[in-house]
Design a protein around this motif. Sequence first.
Motif, PDB file in Angstrom:
ATOM      1  N   SER A 178       4.810  -6.963  13.891  1.00 32.08           N
ATOM      2  CA  SER A 178       4.429  -5.637  13.429  1.00 32.08           C
ATOM      3  C   SER A 178       5.615  -4.687  13.592  1.00 32.08           C
ATOM      4  CB  SER A 178       3.224  -5.119  14.211  1.00 32.08           C
ATOM      5  OG  SER A 178       2.832  -3.842  13.736  1.00 32.08           O
ATOM      6  N   ILE A 179       6.054  -4.119  12.490  1.00 27.45           N
ATOM      7  CA  ILE A 179       7.149  -3.141  12.515  1.00 27.45           C
ATOM      8  C   ILE A 179       6.531  -1.756  12.675  1.00 27.45           C
ATOM      9  CG2 ILE A 179       9.156  -2.225  11.308  1.00 27.45           C
ATOM     10  CD1 ILE A 179       9.400  -5.203  11.969  1.00 27.45           C
ATOM     11  N   PRO A 180       6.823  -1.028  13.754  1.00 23.64           N
ATOM     12  CA  PRO A 180       6.208   0.287  13.966  1.00 23.64           C
ATOM     13  C   PRO A 180       6.573   1.273  12.858  1.00 23.64           C
ATOM     14  CG  PRO A 180       7.288  -0.501  15.971  1.00 23.64           C
ATOM     15  CD  PRO A 180       7.720  -1.409  14.864  1.00 23.64           C
ATOM     16  N   ALA A 181       5.775   2.298  12.732  1.00 25.06           N
ATOM     17  CA  ALA A 181       6.049   3.355  11.760  1.00 25.06           C
ATOM     18  C   ALA A 181       7.402   3.998  12.056  1.00 25.06           C
ATOM     19  CB  ALA A 181       4.935   4.396  11.809  1.00 25.06           C
ATOM     20  N   GLU A 182       8.058   4.427  10.993  1.00 23.73           N
ATOM     21  CA  GLU A 182       9.298   5.195  11.084  1.00 23.73           C
ATOM     22  C   GLU A 182      10.394   4.446  11.850  1.00 23.73           C
ATOM     23  OE1 GLU A 182       8.020   8.969  12.676  1.00 23.73           O
ATOM     24  OE2 GLU A 182       7.381   9.637  10.691  1.00 23.73           O
ATOM     25  N   VAL A 225       1.033 -10.344   4.125  1.00 20.80           N
ATOM     26  CA  VAL A 225       1.953  -9.257   4.500  1.00 20.80           C
ATOM     27  C   VAL A 225       1.388  -7.917   4.043  1.00 20.80           C
ATOM     28  CG1 VAL A 225       4.213  -8.243   3.993  1.00 20.80           C
ATOM     29  CG2 VAL A 225       4.032 -10.668   4.549  1.00 20.80           C
ATOM     30  N   ARG A 226       1.625  -6.868   4.823  1.00 21.20           N
ATOM     31  CA  ARG A 226       1.227  -5.511   4.429  1.00 21.20           C
ATOM     32  C   ARG A 226       2.422  -4.572   4.566  1.00 21.20           C
ATOM     33  NH1 ARG A 226      -3.981  -2.904   4.116  1.00 21.20           N
ATOM     34  NH2 ARG A 226      -3.714  -0.645   3.943  1.00 21.20           N
ATOM     35  N   VAL A 227       2.696  -3.850   3.482  1.00 18.88           N
ATOM     36  CA  VAL A 227       3.758  -2.841   3.473  1.00 18.88           C
ATOM     37  C   VAL A 227       3.087  -1.490   3.251  1.00 18.88           C
ATOM     38  CG1 VAL A 227       5.890  -2.055   2.375  1.00 18.88           C
ATOM     39  CG2 VAL A 227       5.411  -4.509   2.559  1.00 18.88           C
ATOM     40  N   ASN A 228       3.143  -0.643   4.246  1.00 19.19           N
ATOM     41  CA  ASN A 228       2.386   0.610   4.220  1.00 19.19           C
ATOM     42  C   ASN A 228       3.134   1.740   3.515  1.00 19.19           C
ATOM     43  OD1 ASN A 228      -0.191   0.096   5.857  1.00 19.19           O
ATOM     44  ND2 ASN A 228       1.394  -0.796   7.159  1.00 19.19           N
ATOM     45  N   SER A 229       2.476   2.864   3.389  1.00 20.16           N
ATOM     46  CA  SER A 229       2.945   3.980   2.560  1.00 20.16           C
ATOM     47  C   SER A 229       4.343   4.448   2.931  1.00 20.16           C
ATOM     48  CB  SER A 229       1.980   5.154   2.691  1.00 20.16           C
ATOM     49  OG  SER A 229       0.729   4.825   2.139  1.00 20.16           O
ATOM     50  N   TYR A 230       5.147   4.663   1.876  1.00 20.13           N
ATOM     51  CA  TYR A 230       6.505   5.187   1.964  1.00 20.13           C
ATOM     52  C   TYR A 230       7.485   4.235   2.646  1.00 20.13           C
ATOM     53  CZ  TYR A 230       3.676   9.365   1.152  1.00 20.13           C
ATOM     54  OH  TYR A 230       2.753  10.268   0.656  1.00 20.13           O
ATOM     55  N   ALA A 231       7.034   3.064   3.041  1.00 19.12           N
ATOM     56  CA  ALA A 231       7.943   2.079   3.638  1.00 19.12           C
ATOM     57  C   ALA A 231       8.818   1.466   2.545  1.00 19.12           C
ATOM     58  CB  ALA A 231       7.168   0.996   4.368  1.00 19.12           C
ATOM     59  N   SER A 232       9.993   0.981   2.950  1.00 20.32           N
ATOM     60  CA  SER A 232      10.934   0.379   2.012  1.00 20.32           C
ATOM     61  C   SER A 232      11.406  -0.964   2.559  1.00 20.32           C
ATOM     62  CB  SER A 232      12.135   1.307   1.797  1.00 20.32           C
ATOM     63  OG  SER A 232      13.142   0.672   1.029  1.00 20.32           O
ATOM     64  N   VAL A 233      11.297  -2.005   1.734  1.00 21.49           N
ATOM     65  CA  VAL A 233      11.745  -3.353   2.110  1.00 21.49           C
ATOM     66  C   VAL A 233      12.727  -3.829   1.042  1.00 21.49           C
ATOM     67  CG1 VAL A 233      11.064  -5.733   2.563  1.00 21.49           C
ATOM     68  CG2 VAL A 233       9.553  -3.850   3.253  1.00 21.49           C
ATOM     69  N   GLU A 234      13.972  -4.081   1.432  1.00 20.24           N
ATOM     70  CA  GLU A 234      15.004  -4.497   0.490  1.00 20.24           C
ATOM     71  C   GLU A 234      15.696  -5.763   0.977  1.00 20.24           C
ATOM     72  OE1 GLU A 234      17.836  -1.391   0.019  1.00 20.24           O
ATOM     73  OE2 GLU A 234      16.357   0.171  -0.354  1.00 20.24           O
ATOM     74  N   ASP A 235      15.943  -6.688   0.053  1.00 18.86           N
ATOM     75  CA  ASP A 235      16.747  -7.887   0.344  1.00 18.86           C
ATOM     76  C   ASP A 235      16.282  -8.583   1.626  1.00 18.86           C
ATOM     77  OD1 ASP A 235      18.674  -7.424  -1.853  1.00 18.86           O
ATOM     78  OD2 ASP A 235      19.214  -5.682  -0.654  1.00 18.86           O
ATOM     79  N   SER A 236      14.979  -8.692   1.796  1.00 18.47           N
ATOM     80  CA  SER A 236      14.427  -9.203   3.054  1.00 18.47           C
ATOM     81  C   SER A 236      13.447 -10.341   2.819  1.00 18.47           C
ATOM     82  CB  SER A 236      13.743  -8.070   3.828  1.00 18.47           C
ATOM     83  OG  SER A 236      14.686  -7.087   4.222  1.00 18.47           O
ATOM     84  N   GLY A 261       5.185  -0.731   9.074  1.00 20.15           N
ATOM     85  CA  GLY A 261       4.571   0.579   9.265  1.00 20.15           C
ATOM     86  C   GLY A 261       5.047   1.635   8.279  1.00 20.15           C
ATOM     87  N   ARG A 262       4.300   2.719   8.205  1.00 22.29           N
ATOM     88  CA  ARG A 262       4.610   3.825   7.296  1.00 22.29           C
ATOM     89  C   ARG A 262       6.020   4.353   7.540  1.00 22.29           C
ATOM     90  NH1 ARG A 262      -0.103   6.759   5.205  1.00 22.29           N
ATOM     91  NH2 ARG A 262       1.106   8.673   5.327  1.00 22.29           N
ATOM     92  N   ARG A 263       6.702   4.605   6.429  1.00 22.78           N
ATOM     93  CA  ARG A 263       8.028   5.213   6.423  1.00 22.78           C
ATOM     94  C   ARG A 263       9.094   4.375   7.153  1.00 22.78           C
ATOM     95  NH1 ARG A 263       4.690   9.856   6.568  1.00 22.78           N
ATOM     96  NH2 ARG A 263       5.055  11.154   4.725  1.00 22.78           N
ATOM     97  N   SER A 264       8.839   3.109   7.364  1.00 28.12           N
ATOM     98  CA  SER A 264       9.860   2.231   7.929  1.00 28.12           C
ATOM     99  C   SER A 264      10.775   1.720   6.825  1.00 28.12           C
ATOM    100  CB  SER A 264       9.212   1.050   8.656  1.00 28.12           C
ATOM    101  OG  SER A 264       8.582   1.479   9.829  1.00 28.12           O
ATOM    102  N   ARG A 265      11.967   1.312   7.218  1.00 30.45           N
ATOM    103  CA  ARG A 265      12.943   0.816   6.245  1.00 30.45           C
ATOM    104  C   ARG A 265      13.543  -0.493   6.774  1.00 30.45           C
ATOM    105  NH1 ARG A 265      17.440   4.893   5.652  1.00 30.45           N
ATOM    106  NH2 ARG A 265      17.955   3.728   3.765  1.00 30.45           N
ATOM    107  N   LEU A 266      13.494  -1.517   5.945  1.00 26.42           N
ATOM    108  CA  LEU A 266      14.085  -2.815   6.277  1.00 26.42           C
ATOM    109  C   LEU A 266      15.094  -3.184   5.205  1.00 26.42           C
ATOM    110  CD1 LEU A 266      10.924  -4.921   7.260  1.00 26.42           C
ATOM    111  CD2 LEU A 266      12.297  -3.440   8.720  1.00 26.42           C
ATOM    112  N   ARG A 267      16.244  -3.660   5.613  1.00 26.32           N
ATOM    113  CA  ARG A 267      17.254  -4.120   4.658  1.00 26.32           C
ATOM    114  C   ARG A 267      17.970  -5.344   5.228  1.00 26.32           C
ATOM    115  NH1 ARG A 267      22.028  -0.101   3.118  1.00 26.32           N
ATOM    116  NH2 ARG A 267      22.730  -0.726   5.217  1.00 26.32           N
ATOM    117  N   SER A 325       0.838  -1.198   0.000  1.00 27.03           N
ATOM    118  CA  SER A 325       0.000   0.000   0.000  1.00 27.03           C
ATOM    119  C   SER A 325       0.873   1.248   0.000  1.00 27.03           C
ATOM    120  CB  SER A 325      -0.910  -0.007   1.234  1.00 27.03           C
ATOM    121  OG  SER A 325      -1.720   1.150   1.263  1.00 27.03           O
ATOM    122  N   GLY A 326       1.395   1.572  -1.187  1.00 31.40           N
ATOM    123  CA  GLY A 326       2.217   2.768  -1.304  1.00 31.40           C
ATOM    124  C   GLY A 326       3.633   2.588  -0.811  1.00 31.40           C
ATOM    125  N   GLY A 327       4.072   1.344  -0.596  1.00 32.65           N
ATOM    126  CA  GLY A 327       5.438   1.077  -0.172  1.00 32.65           C
ATOM    127  C   GLY A 327       6.275   0.515  -1.299  1.00 32.65           C
TER     128      GLY A 327
END
Length: 417
Positions: A372-376, A337-348, A357-363, A324-326
């Motif tokens: 649940s990964i909290p926002a930011e 799985v849900r990836v929320n707005s502006y979140a980034s998931v790489e090599d995971s 959560g929104r604007r979170s980053r996973l690498r 959803s916008g991620g």
Amino acid sequence: MRDILTVILAGGRGSRLEPLTRDRAKPAVPFGGLYRIIDFVLSNCLNSDMRRLLLLTQYKAQSLDRHINTAWRQYFCRELGEFIDVVPPQQRIAGNWYSGTADAVYQNIYAIEREKPEHVVILAGDHIYKMNYDPMVEFHRKRNADITIGALRVSTEEAKQFGVMQIDTDHRVLGFQEKPSSPIPSPEDPDVCLASMGIYVFNARFLYEALCNDATNMKSDHDFGKNIIPGAIDSHTVCAYPFMDENRKSQAYWRDVGTLEAYYEASMDLISIDPQLNLYDEHWPVRAFQPNLPPPKFVFGSEGGSTRRGYALDSMVCQGAIISGGHVSRSILGPGVRVNSYASVEDSILFDDVNVGRRSRLRRVIVDKGVSIPAETEIGFDPAADAARGLKVTESGLVVISRGEKISPASVVGQVG
């Protein structure tokens, strides 16, 4: 194959896969989004028309038992003599846990004898490969062998983790080393050894005799590779069967994903352009539980120049997932799985029902079910900060988040878009 009984050893603790095995046995660990590790050996059995299966469990077996019930019971008809029976430790013979692979089979010898098989196929439930076992059984019969061992060509360095065989020109095993520090190479190639795959065909009568004799030996480790096979080489016919790979690639594919790094590397191979393991092969299908979920969805892609855009590149996304916008790249997303707005998931790798959560980053992160990964929140960018949170961080910087882990934001990601 009515005279064949298949015994699958599925009780592995999988301690090197912690924390993924904190609540489940190693064969029940998810792999490739939709599958469990056990699905590969069970698919091999089904595709080989081997339909009389005993699945021996031990540690943390509830998840595995539930998976067998939901995914595999439907393929076996009891009225036709077909079955897949999950057998927990019975303690019929001894009051202890299994002390080795041979002891696991010995403690269930009653269940095996009751089926009156002529041959017993013994498999490990925690390896990933494609193989037709029927030609191996025929090879065993034609050679009048007492034991036939599935054999894989590996490098001399890799061979230190295997049982290594020496054979003659007629495939008879002349010597066997269990995890040797200096493996004896093949006479045909000094850089290659012939390794045991943990796949065995036994004459049933010989198996009973060997197990009973081993059980009375107090000095034995009660293990096939350490005791049963070396003890039979001089007095019985022990043969090696060369691995015939149904994966149909230039190199044979067999993986023991027994460490977090090996598991991660094998998973990441699946999203390459030409993966070594072909999951899309209709000739040799790999079956799994198919959850009743809607198709994956990607949204917020039509808002002009906004960076709020849901997409996945070079990834596998299972049913029920919503991006959803991620942004997702080079990753595997399990069902729901849900990836929320502006979140980034790489090599995971995200298991079922993970929420980012929104604007979170996973690498380079493996996230277990339902986390649940909290926002930011940033994970995978600062190993010291991740370790300080109590997360598992490997030497290469891979981060693993266990099931039930409560994540608190460690650093705030700047506003995006």
